[in-house]
Design a protein around this motif. Structure first.
Motif, PDB file in Angstrom:
ATOM      1  N   ARG A 129       0.828  -1.215   0.000  1.00 58.88           N
ATOM      2  CA  ARG A 129       0.000   0.000   0.000  1.00 58.88           C
ATOM      3  C   ARG A 129       0.856   1.255   0.000  1.00 58.88           C
ATOM      4  O   ARG A 129       0.560   2.232  -0.696  1.00 58.88           O
ATOM      5  CB  ARG A 129      -0.933  -0.002   1.209  1.00 58.88           C
ATOM      6  CG  ARG A 129      -2.044  -1.033   1.079  1.00 58.88           C
ATOM      7  CD  ARG A 129      -2.899  -1.123   2.310  1.00 58.88           C
ATOM      8  NE  ARG A 129      -3.593   0.134   2.584  1.00 58.88           N
ATOM      9  CZ  ARG A 129      -4.284   0.376   3.689  1.00 58.88           C
ATOM     10  NH1 ARG A 129      -4.364  -0.561   4.620  1.00 58.88           N
ATOM     11  NH2 ARG A 129      -4.884   1.528   3.865  1.00 58.88           N
ATOM     12  N   LEU A 130       1.932   1.249   0.792  1.00 61.78           N
ATOM     13  CA  LEU A 130       2.834   2.413   0.810  1.00 61.78           C
ATOM     14  C   LEU A 130       3.514   2.609  -0.542  1.00 61.78           C
ATOM     15  O   LEU A 130       3.617   3.742  -1.041  1.00 61.78           O
ATOM     16  CB  LEU A 130       3.895   2.244   1.898  1.00 61.78           C
ATOM     17  CG  LEU A 130       3.407   2.404   3.322  1.00 61.78           C
ATOM     18  CD1 LEU A 130       4.496   1.999   4.302  1.00 61.78           C
ATOM     19  CD2 LEU A 130       2.959   3.832   3.584  1.00 61.78           C
ATOM     20  N   ASP A 131       3.969   1.515  -1.139  1.00 63.09           N
ATOM     21  CA  ASP A 131       4.605   1.604  -2.455  1.00 63.09           C
ATOM     22  C   ASP A 131       3.639   2.142  -3.497  1.00 63.09           C
ATOM     23  O   ASP A 131       4.008   2.974  -4.325  1.00 63.09           O
ATOM     24  CB  ASP A 131       5.155   0.238  -2.891  1.00 63.09           C
ATOM     25  CG  ASP A 131       6.357  -0.202  -2.067  1.00 63.09           C
ATOM     26  OD1 ASP A 131       6.948   0.639  -1.349  1.00 63.09           O
ATOM     27  OD2 ASP A 131       6.701  -1.407  -2.141  1.00 63.09           O
ATOM     28  N   ALA A 132       2.382   1.678  -3.450  1.00 66.08           N
ATOM     29  CA  ALA A 132       1.372   2.160  -4.396  1.00 66.08           C
ATOM     30  C   ALA A 132       1.092   3.642  -4.184  1.00 66.08           C
ATOM     31  O   ALA A 132       0.962   4.408  -5.149  1.00 66.08           O
ATOM     32  CB  ALA A 132       0.086   1.345  -4.252  1.00 66.08           C
ATOM     33  N   ALA A 133       1.017   4.064  -2.916  1.00 64.72           N
ATOM     34  CA  ALA A 133       0.761   5.478  -2.626  1.00 64.72           C
ATOM     35  C   ALA A 133       1.925   6.340  -3.092  1.00 64.72           C
ATOM     36  O   ALA A 133       1.717   7.419  -3.655  1.00 64.72           O
ATOM     37  CB  ALA A 133       0.524   5.671  -1.127  1.00 64.72           C
ATOM     38  N   ARG A 134       3.157   5.869  -2.884  1.00 64.90           N
ATOM     39  CA  ARG A 134       4.327   6.619  -3.355  1.00 64.90           C
ATOM     40  C   ARG A 134       4.343   6.719  -4.869  1.00 64.90           C
ATOM     41  O   ARG A 134       4.645   7.773  -5.426  1.00 64.90           O
ATOM     42  CB  ARG A 134       5.610   5.956  -2.884  1.00 64.90           C
ATOM     43  CG  ARG A 134       5.918   6.185  -1.444  1.00 64.90           C
ATOM     44  CD  ARG A 134       7.293   5.645  -1.104  1.00 64.90           C
ATOM     45  NE  ARG A 134       7.494   5.661   0.312  1.00 64.90           N
ATOM     46  CZ  ARG A 134       7.916   4.639   1.034  1.00 64.90           C
ATOM     47  NH1 ARG A 134       8.200   3.490   0.441  1.00 64.90           N
ATOM     48  NH2 ARG A 134       8.062   4.741   2.324  1.00 64.90           N
ATOM     49  N   ALA A 135       4.029   5.617  -5.541  1.00 70.44           N
ATOM     50  CA  ALA A 135       4.008   5.611  -7.003  1.00 70.44           C
ATOM     51  C   ALA A 135       2.953   6.579  -7.518  1.00 70.44           C
ATOM     52  O   ALA A 135       3.208   7.338  -8.467  1.00 70.44           O
ATOM     53  CB  ALA A 135       3.753   4.207  -7.531  1.00 70.44           C
ATOM     54  N   ALA A 136       1.780   6.588  -6.910  1.00 68.13           N
ATOM     55  CA  ALA A 136       0.715   7.504  -7.322  1.00 68.13           C
ATOM     56  C   ALA A 136       1.134   8.944  -7.081  1.00 68.13           C
ATOM     57  O   ALA A 136       0.887   9.825  -7.919  1.00 68.13           O
ATOM     58  CB  ALA A 136      -0.573   7.188  -6.570  1.00 68.13           C
ATOM     59  N   ASP A 167       4.232  10.070  -7.007  1.00 66.25           N
ATOM     60  CA  ASP A 167       5.260  10.389  -8.003  1.00 66.25           C
ATOM     61  C   ASP A 167       4.641  10.687  -9.360  1.00 66.25           C
ATOM     62  O   ASP A 167       5.076  11.606 -10.056  1.00 66.25           O
ATOM     63  CB  ASP A 167       6.262   9.231  -8.140  1.00 66.25           C
ATOM     64  CG  ASP A 167       7.154   9.085  -6.919  1.00 66.25           C
ATOM     65  OD1 ASP A 167       7.183  10.014  -6.073  1.00 66.25           O
ATOM     66  OD2 ASP A 167       7.815   8.033  -6.811  1.00 66.25           O
ATOM     67  N   GLU A 168       3.612   9.923  -9.730  1.00 62.15           N
ATOM     68  CA  GLU A 168       2.938  10.158 -11.010  1.00 62.15           C
ATOM     69  C   GLU A 168       2.240  11.508 -11.009  1.00 62.15           C
ATOM     70  O   GLU A 168       2.293  12.232 -12.001  1.00 62.15           O
ATOM     71  CB  GLU A 168       1.930   9.049 -11.281  1.00 62.15           C
ATOM     72  CG  GLU A 168       2.571   7.731 -11.672  1.00 62.15           C
ATOM     73  CD  GLU A 168       1.557   6.615 -11.855  1.00 62.15           C
ATOM     74  OE1 GLU A 168       0.342   6.914 -11.958  1.00 62.15           O
ATOM     75  OE2 GLU A 168       1.988   5.456 -11.906  1.00 62.15           O
ATOM     76  N   GLY A 208       5.037  18.909 -15.697  1.00 58.48           N
ATOM     77  CA  GLY A 208       5.250  18.778 -17.139  1.00 58.48           C
ATOM     78  C   GLY A 208       6.049  17.540 -17.519  1.00 58.48           C
ATOM     79  O   GLY A 208       6.665  17.491 -18.577  1.00 58.48           O
ATOM     80  N   GLY A 209       6.068  16.564 -16.666  1.00 58.93           N
ATOM     81  CA  GLY A 209       6.774  15.325 -16.990  1.00 58.93           C
ATOM     82  C   GLY A 209       8.177  15.275 -16.454  1.00 58.93           C
ATOM     83  O   GLY A 209       8.843  14.280 -16.566  1.00 58.93           O
ATOM     84  N   GLY A 210       8.672  16.348 -15.898  1.00 60.50           N
ATOM     85  CA  GLY A 210       9.998  16.342 -15.298  1.00 60.50           C
ATOM     86  C   GLY A 210      11.099  16.354 -16.346  1.00 60.50           C
ATOM     87  O   GLY A 210      10.873  16.224 -17.540  1.00 60.50           O
ATOM     88  N   ALA A 211      12.325  16.517 -15.909  1.00 59.14           N
ATOM     89  CA  ALA A 211      13.483  16.531 -16.796  1.00 59.14           C
ATOM     90  C   ALA A 211      13.809  15.101 -17.173  1.00 59.14           C
ATOM     91  O   ALA A 211      13.816  14.216 -16.362  1.00 59.14           O
ATOM     92  CB  ALA A 211      14.671  17.172 -16.101  1.00 59.14           C
TER      93      ALA A 211
END
Length: 87
Positions: A66-73, A75-76, A83-86
């Protein structure tokens, strides 16, 4: 007269919360460490302890996912707002 105390109510490990499983595991380990239980009781405690430890591990693995999913969300969302980042 029996040397057993009143019978314990055995709860299905699969229904226990992390905290309940952890607390019971602590009690099981303490009783095993006393070394005063019969062999049969010790074996039962060991088996129960193994099941409780596995239940705690299930909860911890689920929490990590759950923590990994929350971090991934997160980050997205961050990438989408900048703007998508460098690259």
């Amino acid at each position: 007269m029996s040397s057993q105390q009143e019978p314990e109510q055995v709860v299905d490990v699969a229904t226990l919360s992390y905290e309940a499983a952890r607390d019971e595991l602590v009690r099981v380990v303490a009783e095993l460490e006393q070394g005063s239980a019969t062999l049969e009781r010790s074996l039962g405690l060991w088996e129960r302890g193994e099941a409780l430890a596995a239940r705690c591990e299930e909860w911890l693995v689920g929490a990590r996912a759950r923590l990994d999913a929350a971090r991934a969300a997160s980050d997205e969302r961050g990438s989408a707002t900048d703007g998508g980042g460098a690259r």
